[in-house]
Design a protein around this motif. Sequence first.
Motif, PDB file in Angstrom:
ATOM      1  N   VAL A 220       0.833  -1.211   0.000  1.00  0.00           N
ATOM      2  CA  VAL A 220       0.000   0.000   0.000  1.00  0.00           C
ATOM      3  C   VAL A 220       0.863   1.256   0.000  1.00  0.00           C
ATOM      4  CG1 VAL A 220      -1.965  -1.131   1.087  1.00  0.00           C
ATOM      5  CG2 VAL A 220      -0.221  -0.107   2.523  1.00  0.00           C
ATOM      6  N   PHE A 221       2.051   1.197   0.619  1.00  0.00           N
ATOM      7  CA  PHE A 221       2.956   2.339   0.553  1.00  0.00           C
ATOM      8  C   PHE A 221       3.395   2.589  -0.891  1.00  0.00           C
ATOM      9  CE2 PHE A 221       3.772   2.448   5.195  1.00  0.00           C
ATOM     10  CZ  PHE A 221       3.755   3.819   5.355  1.00  0.00           C
ATOM     11  N   ARG A 222       3.631   1.524  -1.636  1.00  0.00           N
ATOM     12  CA  ARG A 222       4.005   1.689  -3.039  1.00  0.00           C
ATOM     13  C   ARG A 222       2.867   2.272  -3.853  1.00  0.00           C
ATOM     14  NH1 ARG A 222       7.225  -4.098  -3.835  1.00  0.00           N
ATOM     15  NH2 ARG A 222       9.129  -3.465  -2.721  1.00  0.00           N
ATOM     16  N   GLN A 230      -6.846   6.810  -2.520  1.00  0.00           N
ATOM     17  CA  GLN A 230      -8.153   6.283  -2.135  1.00  0.00           C
ATOM     18  C   GLN A 230      -7.992   4.844  -1.663  1.00  0.00           C
ATOM     19  OE1 GLN A 230     -10.709   8.292  -2.020  1.00  0.00           O
ATOM     20  NE2 GLN A 230      -9.584   9.975  -2.991  1.00  0.00           N
ATOM     21  N   ILE A 231      -7.306   4.689  -0.549  1.00  0.00           N
ATOM     22  CA  ILE A 231      -6.978   3.355  -0.075  1.00  0.00           C
ATOM     23  C   ILE A 231      -6.952   3.361   1.445  1.00  0.00           C
ATOM     24  CG2 ILE A 231      -4.497   3.781  -0.159  1.00  0.00           C
ATOM     25  CD1 ILE A 231      -4.121   0.876  -0.954  1.00  0.00           C
ATOM     26  N   SER A 232      -7.364   2.251   2.030  1.00  0.00           N
ATOM     27  CA  SER A 232      -7.298   2.076   3.481  1.00  0.00           C
ATOM     28  C   SER A 232      -7.110   0.592   3.771  1.00  0.00           C
ATOM     29  CB  SER A 232      -8.574   2.591   4.161  1.00  0.00           C
ATOM     30  OG  SER A 232      -9.698   1.837   3.731  1.00  0.00           O
ATOM     31  N   PHE A 241       0.746  -4.191  14.422  1.00  0.00           N
ATOM     32  CA  PHE A 241       0.344  -3.912  13.054  1.00  0.00           C
ATOM     33  C   PHE A 241      -1.022  -3.214  12.995  1.00  0.00           C
ATOM     34  CE2 PHE A 241       3.576  -7.089  11.973  1.00  0.00           C
ATOM     35  CZ  PHE A 241       4.197  -6.427  10.927  1.00  0.00           C
ATOM     36  N   HIS A 242      -1.880  -3.510  13.943  1.00  0.00           N
ATOM     37  CA  HIS A 242      -3.155  -2.803  13.997  1.00  0.00           C
ATOM     38  C   HIS A 242      -2.929  -1.312  14.200  1.00  0.00           C
ATOM     39  CE1 HIS A 242      -7.424  -2.177  14.880  1.00  0.00           C
ATOM     40  NE2 HIS A 242      -7.025  -1.416  15.894  1.00  0.00           N
ATOM     41  N   TYR A 243      -2.019  -0.978  15.092  1.00  0.00           N
ATOM     42  CA  TYR A 243      -1.689   0.435  15.317  1.00  0.00           C
ATOM     43  C   TYR A 243      -1.078   1.059  14.065  1.00  0.00           C
ATOM     44  CZ  TYR A 243       0.791   4.518  17.088  1.00  0.00           C
ATOM     45  OH  TYR A 243       1.273   5.789  17.258  1.00  0.00           O
ATOM     46  N   LEU A 244      -0.140   0.330  13.413  1.00  0.00           N
ATOM     47  CA  LEU A 244       0.486   0.860  12.200  1.00  0.00           C
ATOM     48  C   LEU A 244      -0.538   1.071  11.090  1.00  0.00           C
ATOM     49  CD1 LEU A 244       3.782  -1.243  12.035  1.00  0.00           C
ATOM     50  CD2 LEU A 244       3.557   1.166  12.612  1.00  0.00           C
ATOM     51  N   TYR A 245      -1.461   0.112  10.919  1.00  0.00           N
ATOM     52  CA  TYR A 245      -2.472   0.232   9.882  1.00  0.00           C
ATOM     53  C   TYR A 245      -3.376   1.437  10.134  1.00  0.00           C
ATOM     54  CZ  TYR A 245      -1.444  -4.307   7.728  1.00  0.00           C
ATOM     55  OH  TYR A 245      -0.855  -5.337   7.064  1.00  0.00           O
ATOM     56  N   GLU A 246      -3.789   1.596  11.387  1.00  0.00           N
ATOM     57  CA  GLU A 246      -4.663   2.715  11.698  1.00  0.00           C
ATOM     58  C   GLU A 246      -3.961   4.050  11.461  1.00  0.00           C
ATOM     59  OE1 GLU A 246      -7.851   2.614  12.413  1.00  0.00           O
ATOM     60  OE2 GLU A 246      -7.804   0.431  12.143  1.00  0.00           O
ATOM     61  N   GLN A 253      -5.518   9.865   4.932  1.00  0.00           N
ATOM     62  CA  GLN A 253      -6.613  10.833   4.976  1.00  0.00           C
ATOM     63  C   GLN A 253      -6.098  12.265   5.078  1.00  0.00           C
ATOM     64  OE1 GLN A 253      -9.096   9.580   8.222  1.00  0.00           O
ATOM     65  NE2 GLN A 253      -9.761   7.692   7.187  1.00  0.00           N
ATOM     66  N   ARG A 254      -5.063  12.446   5.899  1.00  0.00           N
ATOM     67  CA  ARG A 254      -4.489  13.789   6.027  1.00  0.00           C
ATOM     68  C   ARG A 254      -3.827  14.227   4.724  1.00  0.00           C
ATOM     69  NH1 ARG A 254      -1.701  13.446  12.086  1.00  0.00           N
ATOM     70  NH2 ARG A 254      -3.677  13.379  13.269  1.00  0.00           N
ATOM     71  N   LEU A 255      -3.153  13.278   4.057  1.00  0.00           N
ATOM     72  CA  LEU A 255      -2.559  13.612   2.761  1.00  0.00           C
ATOM     73  C   LEU A 255      -3.627  14.022   1.752  1.00  0.00           C
ATOM     74  CD1 LEU A 255       0.211  10.888   2.261  1.00  0.00           C
ATOM     75  CD2 LEU A 255       0.543  13.336   2.542  1.00  0.00           C
ATOM     76  N   GLN A 256      -4.741  13.258   1.743  1.00  0.00           N
ATOM     77  CA  GLN A 256      -5.821  13.608   0.833  1.00  0.00           C
ATOM     78  C   GLN A 256      -6.354  15.011   1.125  1.00  0.00           C
ATOM     79  OE1 GLN A 256      -8.650  10.465   1.418  1.00  0.00           O
ATOM     80  NE2 GLN A 256      -7.717   9.127  -0.111  1.00  0.00           N
TER      81      GLN A 256
END
Length: 480
Positions: A220-222, A230-232, A241-246, A253-256
Motif C-alpha cells: 500500500v505504501f508503493r 483512495q486506499i485504506s 500492526f493494527h496500530y500501524l495500519y490505523e 486521509q491527512r494527505l488527501q
Amino acid sequence: KLLLLKNSSLYVNEVKVYIPLINRTISTNNYEVDMPEAEVNALRNLPNFTNSPFISFNNQLLLSEVYPNPIYKSKNLAFALEVELSKPQIELSLQQIMKNQGGGAVLFNLEQNWEIGNEADPLFFSNIKLFLNEMVKKGKYTGQGRVDISNKTYLVTFEQSPTLETTLLVYVPEAQILRPVNKYRIWFWLLSGFSICIVIFFSYWIYRLIHRPLNRLVRVFRKVEKGELQISIHHKQEDEFHYLYEQFNVMVQRLQLLIHEVYEQKIRLQNSELRQLQSQINPHFLYNSFFVLFHMAQSHDIENVIRMTKHLGDYFQFITRNASDDVKLEREIDHAKSYVEIQTFRFSKRITVEWEEQLDSDLNLVIPRLILQPIIENAYKHGLEDKVSEGILKVRIESQADYLYIVVEDNGNYLTDEKLAELQHLLVSAEQSIETTGIINVNRRLQLKFGKKYGLHVCRSKLGGLQVEIKIPYEKIQLT
C-alpha cells in the motif's frame, strides 16, 4: 623340564622331544619309541617355506625347534623339539573376543592355509579367505570391510601380525549392528516428521503474524507513492500492526485533505489570475482599436466599421464571460480569429496571418478556454508589432494518437538567444513570485489540469521568430 614347559601356558597342549640317536620320543607323560618320519620332515622343512613359527600337521598346530638348524643343510639331526598348541583353548580365547550372538573371531594363516575359529560352515571360511586375499593383493594388512556370505552381510575387522604371520579377523552380522538403529528408525522418522510439521507451523505462523502484514503495508505504501490515495487497510488482531495500519489510514486521509486543499488553492489562484487577465483589457489595444474605428468612421467606411465593432463585441464578450472554464476548440479558434481581425485593421497589410484547416472532429474537442489568444497576442506584442512589412503569423493544429498540439509561430526579428532562454526558464520555473503574464498563466493552467509534462514549449521558429507549442493530452480532452 617338558612338564614345566607345558604348564607354563594355557595354550600348550603337549611337548615332545625326538632324539634320533637313541630312536626315542620323550613327552611329558610318555616314552615313545619313534616319531613318524613325515612329522620329522615337516619339522625340519618348516623354515624353508614360511616365516611363521607355526606349522599345521595332521590337524595339529605345532611349534618346533630342531638342531642343528636346517639352514646349515646338515643331514644328521641331533634332536627336534615339538610344542603342540591347544586349539580348543585358542578357540575359547577367540570366543571371548566377540561375545555378540552371531559374531566371532578367526585366526588365519593364508600361506599355510589353516584357520582356527568357532564357525563350522566351510563356505564361511572360504569367503573370508577370498576377502583377505583381495585385501593382501591391494597391500592392506589391516582394516575393515563387508563380506556377503549366503545372503547375509558381515562387518569384519582384520589385522595381520608380522611376527606370527597370522591374521586375526573379527566378524559380526551387519543386521545385529543395525538392529538398534532399525528398532528406533520408526521413532526417528516420526520425530523428524513431527519436527518438520512444527517448523512448517511456526513458519506459517510467523508469516501470518509478521511477514504477510508487513508485505501488505509495503504494497500500500508503493500505491501511495504512485499517487493512489483512495486506499485504506485494516488489521483484525489488536497488535502492533493494527496500530500501524490505523496510523497509515490517518496519514492517507491527512494527505488527501492537504492535497485537496493545495489543489483547490492552486485552482482558485489560477482562476483568479485568469479572471484578472480577462478584466485587464490592454489599454493600448483598446486605444488603438478605437483610434482605428474613429478613422474608419471619419472616412465613412461603414462596412469596416460594422465589421470592426462586431469583432470587438465578440472579443470582449468572450474574455469577460465567467460561465465556464472550458470551451470547444472551435469557439476558442473563433475568439482568436476575432482578435486577429481587430489587429488586421490596425496593421493592415504589414502582417499576414495563416490558419491551417482543422479536422471537424478536432473542432468539437472541449479544451480550457483562453489558451490560444494570449499566445497570438504575445506574438503581435513582442514579435510583429514593429514589423514594417512582410510579417507572418502561422497557426496550425496537429492531432496525434495521444496528444493535441496547437502551434503558433512568427517571423519576428527581435528574438535573441538570451530572451528565448529567459522565456524557457520562466515556463519551467516553479516560483509563484514570478509576474503572471498571459503566456505564463496559460502554461500554469494547463500543467495544473493535465500534469507537468504538458503545457507550453518555446523554441526558435523556422521563420526566424518565436514558436510556441501548446501540448494537451488527447485522451483527457472531452468530446462533445
